[in-house]
Scaffold this active site. Structure first.
Site, PDB file in Angstrom:
ATOM      1  N   MET A  26       0.854  -1.191   0.000  1.00  0.00           N
ATOM      2  CA  MET A  26       0.000   0.000   0.000  1.00  0.00           C
ATOM      3  C   MET A  26       0.892   1.244   0.000  1.00  0.00           C
ATOM      4  SD  MET A  26      -3.416  -0.999   2.084  1.00  0.00           S
ATOM      5  CE  MET A  26      -2.835  -0.826   3.735  1.00  0.00           C
ATOM      6  N   GLY A  27       2.139   1.093  -0.452  1.00  0.00           N
ATOM      7  CA  GLY A  27       3.055   2.230  -0.502  1.00  0.00           C
ATOM      8  C   GLY A  27       3.582   2.587   0.876  1.00  0.00           C
ATOM      9  N   GLY A  32      11.052  -3.029   5.743  1.00  0.00           N
ATOM     10  CA  GLY A  32      10.377  -4.330   5.643  1.00  0.00           C
ATOM     11  C   GLY A  32      10.033  -4.622   4.186  1.00  0.00           C
ATOM     12  N   HIS A  33       9.407  -3.643   3.510  1.00  0.00           N
ATOM     13  CA  HIS A  33       9.091  -3.822   2.084  1.00  0.00           C
ATOM     14  C   HIS A  33      10.372  -4.043   1.287  1.00  0.00           C
ATOM     15  CE1 HIS A  33       5.521  -1.105   3.146  1.00  0.00           C
ATOM     16  NE2 HIS A  33       4.961  -2.188   2.701  1.00  0.00           N
TER      17      HIS A  33
HETATM   18  O1  PAF Z   1      -0.128  -5.671   3.841  1.00  0.00           O
HETATM   19  C1  PAF Z   1      -0.552  -4.798   3.055  1.00  0.00           C
HETATM   20  O2  PAF Z   1       0.114  -3.801   2.749  1.00  0.00           O
HETATM   21  C2  PAF Z   1      -1.929  -4.957   2.434  1.00  0.00           C
HETATM   22  O3  PAF Z   1      -2.813  -5.579   3.315  1.00  0.00           O
HETATM   23  C3  PAF Z   1      -1.921  -5.681   1.067  1.00  0.00           C
HETATM   24  C4  PAF Z   1      -1.432  -7.099   1.172  1.00  0.00           C
HETATM   25  C5  PAF Z   1      -1.032  -4.909   0.083  1.00  0.00           C
HETATM   26  C6  PAF Z   1      -3.335  -5.722   0.492  1.00  0.00           C
HETATM   27  O4  PAF Z   1      -3.876  -4.447   0.334  1.00  0.00           O
END
Ligand code: PAF
Length: 269
Positions: A26-27, A32-33
């Site tokens: 979700m940006g 972590g990302h």
């Molecule tokens: O973990 C998240 O950021 C959200 O729940 C996801 C998996 C992108 C779904 O909108």
């Protein structure tokens, strides 16, 4: 990196790539990302990242509207990490088609966050299902911090017999053992200090439980968290990751959700 906002154009571009890995987000990207994306780029042919703040998984509009947005910085990170494709759809691009798969929400959704966020997991599975129907990835990478989400997405994929491997990725923490999370950007300095205290309390508590120096006492630990600066505690539970039930052996994770100010924080360790 190529940016797509339209699913038809994206599908045209990737239709001949048969080994694509997908990181849904979700940006407001953080370390972590970055860790999920690095793993994907290292281990797969092509990586696609999505940025879509999905209104259907928020219980209220205020929370949805105030979700952090750091688009310019996100783009910098994605380029630096050599992501091949970014899909940043509009609401209608995601929701204006009929899905092939049936949304499957496993009963584990009723526990933990499911007891406090009505409709949240259905909203998550709905959007992730739509994204995977559009992208048709071979792999999807998800963080273990959101263990319940990870488990439920895996169950949905299995139930629909989709040929997609779910890759669970380790939780990335800072020096105070705090898991990176987009919502934490909204904390002020004072609230950040409280978060450090709260995580310390929870870690000590878990260590003492494992050494049998204390017993599970929800009310006591809840009081300690409120004292350390939590505004509200949704749950603190011990779960055996194999059975998804209360542990009968001395191997489990401590799952918790609490608020500092308006920011809800979840984690497990
Ligand atoms: O973990 C998240 O950021 C959200 O729940 C996801 C998996 C992108 C779904 O909108």
């Amino acid at each position: 990196m190529k940016l797509f906002t339209n699913k038809k154009k994206l599908q045209k571009e990737i239709k001949n790539i048969n080994n694509i890995s997908f990181v849904p987000t979700m940006g407001a990207l953080h370390k972590g990302h970055e860790s999920l994306i690095k793993k994907s780029v290292k281990e797969s042919n092509k990586t696609i990242v999505s940025i879509f703040v999905n209104p259907k998984q928020f219980e209220n509009k205020k929370d949805f509207n105030s979700y952090p947005k750091t688009y310019k910085n996100d783009i910098k990170i994605l380029k630096k990490l050599k992501v091949n494709y970014l899909y940043k759809p509009s609401y209608s691009d995601i929701y204006n088609f009929r899905t092939k798969n049936k949304i499957f929400v496993d009963k584990f959704s009723k526990k933990l966050c499911g007891q406090h966020r009505k409709g949240h997991f259905k909203g998550v599975i709905n959007v992730v299902n739509r994204l995977i129907e559009i992208i048709k990835p071979k792999k999807i990478l998800l963080g273990k911090k959101d263990f319940q989400q990870l488990y439920l997405i895996k169950k949905h994929i299995e139930k629909n017999r989709l040929n997609i491997k779910v890759v669970p990725c380790k939780t990335i923490r800072d020096k105070n053992f705090i898991a990176y999370s987009s919502r934490l950007r909204k904390l002020n300095r004072y609230q950040n200090l409280n978060l450090i205290k709260i995580i310390k309390v929870l870690r000590n508590y878990k260590n003492n439980l494992i050494c049998k120096k204390t017993r599970y006492n929800f009310n006591k630990i809840k009081r300690d968290l409120l004292y350390a600066g939590a505004k509200k505690v949704d749950y603190i539970e011990l779960i055996d990751l194999k059975t998804l039930k209360k542990p009968k052996r001395n191997v489990y994770n401590l799952f918790f959700a609490f608020y500092i100010g308006k920011v809800r924080f979840i984690d497990n360790f």
